[in-house]
Motif scaffolding. Structure first.
Motif: not given
Lengths: 138, 142
Positions: A28, A31-32, A35-40, A42, A58, A62-63, A66-67, B30-31, B57, B61, B63, B73
């Protein structure tokens, strides 16, 4: 989807039916990230997470938000939309965690419902908490 | 401070974001959010929307980098986030997004050491110049 809420019947202070999410998986988080473009890294790479002093990967804050967005949208149903969603991220969330979203009505004014809402792993310990406003159609 | 407060007020270039159905579905999946407004176009249309609705939210996406603001980052934590909407975003929207630095400040960390807080806000307008959403982010550099 849960049944449509009759907001005229819901009073300020009322706690709403919670949303219990399935355990967060590493897939997940991948996938997140995509889908979100957050490639940190960590969130998806243990080595990077440990290098910056974390016990392991961790979940994206934002997930969890998202919930809460899912929960607030479900509460609004097709009667309106989530016109505001605001959170503070207080505690870390890890793969395997089972999170529960809870909400309480704090204000009702004409076509707007204000909620206080949060995500918890153990009862009473908010990991992500905030507020939402639902704007209902007239 | 890890970010020079001189960046307060600086803005990004305007970026046009096209909201696509596939991106909305991938984000909702994904959520783990199977709300039919987000996944079933016929259902969304039945309820008065021109296409799929985006989850609240979804603007995460988008950026929108601010050239003057640079950081590593993996040292960043997300402190808080707020979205507000004049209407839901729907697939087919083209949103003109501009990001701006609202604030930079320093606080003592719980385990000692200083942390830098960076507050930025993206405003998204439709092509008629109507405000659709604002997204305010607080991130923390350790």
């Amino acid at each position: 989807m849960q049944q449509t809420i009759d907001w005229s019947e819901v009073e300020v202070g009322c706690e709403l039916e919670p949303l219990v999410k399935p355990a967060i998986t590493k897939v997940q988080l991948l996938k997140y990230a995509g889908a979100s473009g957050d490639f940190n890294l960590i969130h998806t790479d243990v080595e990077t997470a440990r290098q910056v002093g974390l016990p392991g990967t961790i979940a994206h804050g934002m997930l969890s938000m998202g919930f809460l967005g899912q929960y607030a949208s479900q509460l609004a149903g097709t009667q309106g939309f989530v016109s505001r969603l605001q959170v503070r991220f207080a505690g870390m969330v890890f793969p395997g965690d089972v999170l529960t979203c809870r909400a309480k009505v704090t204000k009702k004014e004409s076509n707007q419902i204000d909620l206080e809402l949060f995500v918890e792993r153990e009862p009473g310990k908010a990991l992500t908490s905030g507020e939402a406003t639902l704007t209902l159609r007239p | 401070m890890q970010i020079d407060p001189a960046v307060i007020g600086s803005t990004s270039e305007a970026v046009l974001m096209e909201v696509e159905k596939g991106a909305i579905r991938a984000f909702a999946h994904a959520i783990g959010d199977e709300n039919p407004l987000f996944t079933d176009e016929a259902y969304a249309r039945e309820h008065g929307y021109s296409s799929l609705v985006a989850p609240p939210t979804f603007p995460t996406t988008f950026r929108v980098p601010i050239p003057q603001v640079k950081f590593e980052l993996s040292r960043v934590l997300h402190g808080g986030q707020e979205y507000s909407y004049t209407r839901p975003i729907v697939a087919g929207d083209v949103l003109r997004c501009v990001n701006q630095v609202l604030d930079v400040y320093e606080r003592e960390g719980k385990q000692g050491g200083k942390m830098t807080f960076l507050v930025t806000r993206v405003k998204g307008e439709d092509l008629d110049g109507q405000l659709v959403f604002t997204s305010t982010s607080t991130i923390i550099l350790r």
